[in-house]
Scaffold this motif. Structure first.
Motif, PDB file in Angstrom:
ATOM      1  N   GLU A 185       0.855  -1.188   0.000  1.00 22.97           N
ATOM      2  CA  GLU A 185       0.000   0.000   0.000  1.00 22.97           C
ATOM      3  C   GLU A 185       0.891   1.238   0.000  1.00 22.97           C
ATOM      4  OE1 GLU A 185      -2.987   2.331   3.117  1.00 22.97           O
ATOM      5  OE2 GLU A 185      -2.613   0.174   3.355  1.00 22.97           O
ATOM      6  N   ALA A 186       0.523   2.220  -0.803  1.00 28.29           N
ATOM      7  CA  ALA A 186       1.264   3.477  -0.826  1.00 28.29           C
ATOM      8  C   ALA A 186       0.646   4.450   0.160  1.00 28.29           C
ATOM      9  CB  ALA A 186       1.243   4.074  -2.232  1.00 28.29           C
ATOM     10  N   ARG A 187       1.476   5.026   1.009  1.00 30.54           N
ATOM     11  CA  ARG A 187       1.055   6.111   1.906  1.00 30.54           C
ATOM     12  C   ARG A 187       1.646   7.403   1.357  1.00 30.54           C
ATOM     13  NH1 ARG A 187      -1.106   5.217   6.787  1.00 30.54           N
ATOM     14  NH2 ARG A 187      -0.122   7.070   7.711  1.00 30.54           N
ATOM     15  N   LEU A 188       0.783   8.378   1.128  1.00 29.97           N
ATOM     16  CA  LEU A 188       1.193   9.594   0.440  1.00 29.97           C
ATOM     17  C   LEU A 188       1.495  10.718   1.420  1.00 29.97           C
ATOM     18  CD1 LEU A 188      -1.400   9.544  -2.484  1.00 29.97           C
ATOM     19  CD2 LEU A 188       0.917   8.609  -2.428  1.00 29.97           C
ATOM     20  N   VAL A 189       2.565  11.444   1.131  1.00 28.20           N
ATOM     21  CA  VAL A 189       2.921  12.646   1.877  1.00 28.20           C
ATOM     22  C   VAL A 189       2.963  13.786   0.868  1.00 28.20           C
ATOM     23  CG1 VAL A 189       4.660  13.811   3.288  1.00 28.20           C
ATOM     24  CG2 VAL A 189       4.243  11.352   3.569  1.00 28.20           C
ATOM     25  N   ARG A 190       2.030  14.716   0.997  1.00 24.06           N
ATOM     26  CA  ARG A 190       1.908  15.771  -0.002  1.00 24.06           C
ATOM     27  C   ARG A 190       2.929  16.876   0.250  1.00 24.06           C
ATOM     28  NH1 ARG A 190      -3.481  18.293  -2.722  1.00 24.06           N
ATOM     29  NH2 ARG A 190      -3.833  16.066  -2.947  1.00 24.06           N
ATOM     30  N   LEU A 191       3.605  17.277  -0.816  1.00 23.20           N
ATOM     31  CA  LEU A 191       4.478  18.437  -0.744  1.00 23.20           C
ATOM     32  C   LEU A 191       3.634  19.696  -0.614  1.00 23.20           C
ATOM     33  CD1 LEU A 191       7.061  17.688  -3.594  1.00 23.20           C
ATOM     34  CD2 LEU A 191       7.273  17.171  -1.156  1.00 23.20           C
ATOM     35  N   HIS A 192       4.146  20.665   0.127  1.00 26.62           N
ATOM     36  CA  HIS A 192       3.476  21.963   0.224  1.00 26.62           C
ATOM     37  C   HIS A 192       3.739  22.762  -1.046  1.00 26.62           C
ATOM     38  CE1 HIS A 192       2.178  21.338   4.245  1.00 26.62           C
ATOM     39  NE2 HIS A 192       3.371  21.421   4.801  1.00 26.62           N
ATOM     40  N   LEU A 193       2.703  23.357  -1.597  1.00 25.10           N
ATOM     41  CA  LEU A 193       2.862  24.244  -2.743  1.00 25.10           C
ATOM     42  C   LEU A 193       2.838  25.674  -2.233  1.00 25.10           C
ATOM     43  CD1 LEU A 193       3.168  24.716  -5.709  1.00 25.10           C
ATOM     44  CD2 LEU A 193       0.702  24.401  -6.004  1.00 25.10           C
ATOM     45  N   THR A 194       4.002  26.305  -2.255  1.00 26.49           N
ATOM     46  CA  THR A 194       4.156  27.666  -1.753  1.00 26.49           C
ATOM     47  C   THR A 194       4.365  28.610  -2.936  1.00 26.49           C
ATOM     48  OG1 THR A 194       6.579  27.681  -1.620  1.00 26.49           O
ATOM     49  CG2 THR A 194       5.381  26.605   0.194  1.00 26.49           C
ATOM     50  N   PRO A 195       4.329  29.927  -2.701  1.00 24.68           N
ATOM     51  CA  PRO A 195       4.613  30.855  -3.808  1.00 24.68           C
ATOM     52  C   PRO A 195       5.986  30.625  -4.433  1.00 24.68           C
ATOM     53  CG  PRO A 195       3.591  32.025  -1.982  1.00 24.68           C
ATOM     54  CD  PRO A 195       3.872  30.639  -1.488  1.00 24.68           C
ATOM     55  N   GLU A 196       6.919  30.071  -3.678  1.00 25.69           N
ATOM     56  CA  GLU A 196       8.266  29.800  -4.195  1.00 25.69           C
ATOM     57  C   GLU A 196       8.373  28.434  -4.848  1.00 25.69           C
ATOM     58  OE1 GLU A 196       7.786  30.891  -0.899  1.00 25.69           O
ATOM     59  OE2 GLU A 196       7.980  32.925  -1.715  1.00 25.69           O
ATOM     60  N   GLY A 197       7.343  27.607  -4.744  1.00 31.80           N
ATOM     61  CA  GLY A 197       7.386  26.281  -5.342  1.00 31.80           C
ATOM     62  C   GLY A 197       7.027  25.201  -4.341  1.00 31.80           C
ATOM     63  N   PHE A 198       7.377  23.974  -4.661  1.00 33.67           N
ATOM     64  CA  PHE A 198       7.030  22.814  -3.839  1.00 33.67           C
ATOM     65  C   PHE A 198       8.086  22.609  -2.761  1.00 33.67           C
ATOM     66  CE2 PHE A 198       4.838  22.266  -7.806  1.00 33.67           C
ATOM     67  CZ  PHE A 198       3.641  21.657  -7.469  1.00 33.67           C
ATOM     68  N   ARG A 199       7.624  22.249  -1.550  1.00 38.06           N
ATOM     69  CA  ARG A 199       8.540  22.068  -0.426  1.00 38.06           C
ATOM     70  C   ARG A 199       8.168  20.811   0.365  1.00 38.06           C
ATOM     71  NH1 ARG A 199      11.037  24.749  -3.151  1.00 38.06           N
ATOM     72  NH2 ARG A 199      11.855  26.866  -2.873  1.00 38.06           N
ATOM     73  N   LEU A 200       9.199  20.124   0.859  1.00 40.03           N
ATOM     74  CA  LEU A 200       9.024  18.914   1.647  1.00 40.03           C
ATOM     75  C   LEU A 200       8.832  19.258   3.117  1.00 40.03           C
ATOM     76  CD1 LEU A 200       9.181  15.823   2.057  1.00 40.03           C
ATOM     77  CD2 LEU A 200      11.677  16.068   2.158  1.00 40.03           C
ATOM     78  N   ASP A 201       7.835  18.617   3.745  1.00 40.82           N
ATOM     79  CA  ASP A 201       7.576  18.756   5.174  1.00 40.82           C
ATOM     80  C   ASP A 201       8.114  17.504   5.859  1.00 40.82           C
ATOM     81  OD1 ASP A 201       6.547  18.801   7.754  1.00 40.82           O
ATOM     82  OD2 ASP A 201       4.600  19.620   7.163  1.00 40.82           O
ATOM     83  N   LEU A 202       9.277  17.609   6.470  1.00 43.62           N
ATOM     84  CA  LEU A 202       9.905  16.442   7.084  1.00 43.62           C
ATOM     85  C   LEU A 202       9.091  15.896   8.256  1.00 43.62           C
ATOM     86  CD1 LEU A 202      13.611  17.626   6.930  1.00 43.62           C
ATOM     87  CD2 LEU A 202      12.675  15.603   5.797  1.00 43.62           C
ATOM     88  N   ALA A 203       8.428  16.783   8.986  1.00 41.70           N
ATOM     89  CA  ALA A 203       7.594  16.321  10.103  1.00 41.70           C
ATOM     90  C   ALA A 203       6.427  15.488   9.589  1.00 41.70           C
ATOM     91  CB  ALA A 203       7.090  17.519  10.909  1.00 41.70           C
ATOM     92  N   ALA A 204       5.808  15.916   8.491  1.00 43.60           N
ATOM     93  CA  ALA A 204       4.708  15.150   7.896  1.00 43.60           C
ATOM     94  C   ALA A 204       5.208  13.805   7.384  1.00 43.60           C
ATOM     95  CB  ALA A 204       4.065  15.951   6.769  1.00 43.60           C
ATOM     96  N   LEU A 205       6.422  13.789   6.859  1.00 49.60           N
ATOM     97  CA  LEU A 205       7.009  12.539   6.383  1.00 49.60           C
ATOM     98  C   LEU A 205       7.158  11.541   7.530  1.00 49.60           C
ATOM     99  CD1 LEU A 205       8.281  11.104   3.928  1.00 49.60           C
ATOM    100  CD2 LEU A 205      10.466  12.102   4.602  1.00 49.60           C
ATOM    101  N   GLU A 206       7.648  12.010   8.661  1.00 50.47           N
ATOM    102  CA  GLU A 206       7.811  11.090   9.795  1.00 50.47           C
ATOM    103  C   GLU A 206       6.455  10.645  10.342  1.00 50.47           C
ATOM    104  OE1 GLU A 206      10.614  10.319  13.598  1.00 50.47           O
ATOM    105  OE2 GLU A 206      10.487  12.372  12.837  1.00 50.47           O
ATOM    106  N   ARG A 207       5.472  11.523  10.331  1.00 54.43           N
ATOM    107  CA  ARG A 207       4.138  11.134  10.824  1.00 54.43           C
ATOM    108  C   ARG A 207       3.500  10.061   9.955  1.00 54.43           C
ATOM    109  NH1 ARG A 207       3.598  16.762  11.599  1.00 54.43           N
ATOM    110  NH2 ARG A 207       2.316  16.956   9.714  1.00 54.43           N
ATOM    111  N   ALA A 208       3.904   9.982   8.694  1.00 53.25           N
ATOM    112  CA  ALA A 208       3.312   8.995   7.783  1.00 53.25           C
ATOM    113  C   ALA A 208       3.820   7.582   8.036  1.00 53.25           C
ATOM    114  CB  ALA A 208       3.595   9.392   6.342  1.00 53.25           C
TER     115      ALA A 208
END
Length: 374
Positions: free
Chosen positions: A125-148
């Motif tokens: 099963e794939a568990r998805l962690v969505r990148l944040h889309l900010t005015p500067e572009g896409f960014r990784l949320d490391l805290a969200a990654l660990e929560r997944a």
């Protein structure tokens, strides 16, 4: 009688569908990511020399000259390299080998479309962690990654530089991902088919921070402008690689032998003659041509740091309307999200000629912000 439910993973992708429509309608195809320009002459010449010499099966682990060339490049022993029929097979073999029924693969969203079907076909099963889309572009949320992560998580899959966003992960992010995997006992798959297509400093590889658990996937198709050759590779911990080579016996058995031989020679030439530097400069010009043209139309553009893809917003427009009425083929963001994609977002492939990009911009200028029938 019926086919097995696993065949739901085999439904037609939007990429060949959009390319077929582009051919039929004479549209500029900025959808599917294959280059317009031919492969470099030194690759074609190398393949020509290989024909008649390398025409039978290669070993499942790959033709020795290609494994040696890749081992030299990555600074590993030859036994750490397995050659595959493109990066697509590499990803399939890895997930079949690392993931079992009920186990999880953590994938960043937006994602390249093969990741979820590969996890499903492995019984996972794939568990998805969505990148944040900010005015500067896409960014990784490391805290969200660990929560997944859960006790069932086996693999964390990254794509860097990332298709479709063009994101290049920072060294501190890669270091944090490696530490996360080490702490939770996870395997890492790093899909790096665009590893030579970046527009700033050379990115660090994930395997530099956790070589004992990282499998790096690569592709000659993206590096050498030859996506149809289907020559890819896996570089990983040597103790696991014979098993991966064994798994390949039951997929394609071996990639085309003369193409492996040609790629082995071409990879050494490419690095020695500055080919990659010239390729990056060419793509940077095309990226900037497309980005500035879209901005001139008043559109919001997310400038990529790598790959040959660019994300931009086309408010109120539909991909199938665009290919039919504007004769420009694009891929909607929905192809890279499981649900609720960002509104009005499209992926543009700029691995086309400057003339094609200029024609696409001209055609888009006639429909952007213009009234139209629905």
């Amino acid at each position: 009688m019926r086919l097995h439910p696993r065949t739901q993973a085999a439904k037609e992708s939007i990429f060949p569908k959009m390319s077929a429509l582009a051919r039929e309608l004479g549209a500029v195809n900025l959808g599917q990511g294959f280059p317009t320009n031919p492969p470099p002459p030194f690759l074609l010449e190398a393949v020509g020399r290989a024909l008649g010499r390398y025409d039978q099966y290669a070993p499942p682990a790959g033709l020795p000259p290609l494994r040696e060339a890749l081992a030299e490049e990555f600074g590993v022993v030859t036994e750490a390299v397995v050659v595959t029929s493109g990066a697509t097979e590499a990803l399939y073999v890895l997930l079949q080998s690392l993931v079992g029924p009920g186990e999880e693969v953590v994938v960043l969203e937006p994602f390249f479309d093969v990741y979820l079907p590969d996890a499903f076909l492995a019984g996972g099963e794939a568990r998805l962690v969505r990148l944040h889309l900010t005015p500067e572009g896409f960014r990784l949320d490391l805290a969200a990654l660990e929560r997944a992560l859960t006790p069932r998580t086996r693999v964390l899959l990254l794509n860097a530089p990332m298709n479709p966003t063009g994101l290049v992960f920072r060294e501190e992010e890669l270091r944090a991902v490696a530490e996360l995997a080490r702490r939770h006992g996870l395997f890492l798959i790093s899909d790096e088919v665009y590893d030579e297509l970046y527009f700033g400093e050379r990115p660090r590889r994930l395997r530099e921070f956790a070589p004992e658990r990282t499998f790096t996937v690569g592709s000659a198709g993206k590096r050498l402008e030859a996506t149809g050759y289907r020559v890819g590779w896996i570089v990983g911990p040597p103790e696991f690689m014979p098993t991966l080579a064994g798994m390949r016996q039951w997929t394609s058995f071996s990639a085309p032998t003369p193409l492996q031989a040609g790629v082995a020679e071409a990879l050494r030439v490419a690095r020695g003659e500055g080919y990659y530097e010239a390729l990056r400069q060419s793509y940077k010009r095309r990226r900037d041509l497309l980005a500035e043209g879209l901005k001139a139309l008043g559109l919001r553009v997310f400038l990529p740091e790598g790959t040959y893809f660019l994300m931009a917003e086309l408010p109120g427009l539909d991909a199938f309307w665009l290919v039919r009425e504007a004769r420009v083929a694009l891929i909607p963001a929905a192809a890279f999200y499981l649900q609720d994609p960002p509104k009005d977002l499209f992926r543009f492939a700029f691995c086309k000629t400057e003339e094609e990009l200029s024609l696409a911009l001209d055609r888009l200028s006639r429909v952007v912000n213009s009234p139209r029938e629905t």
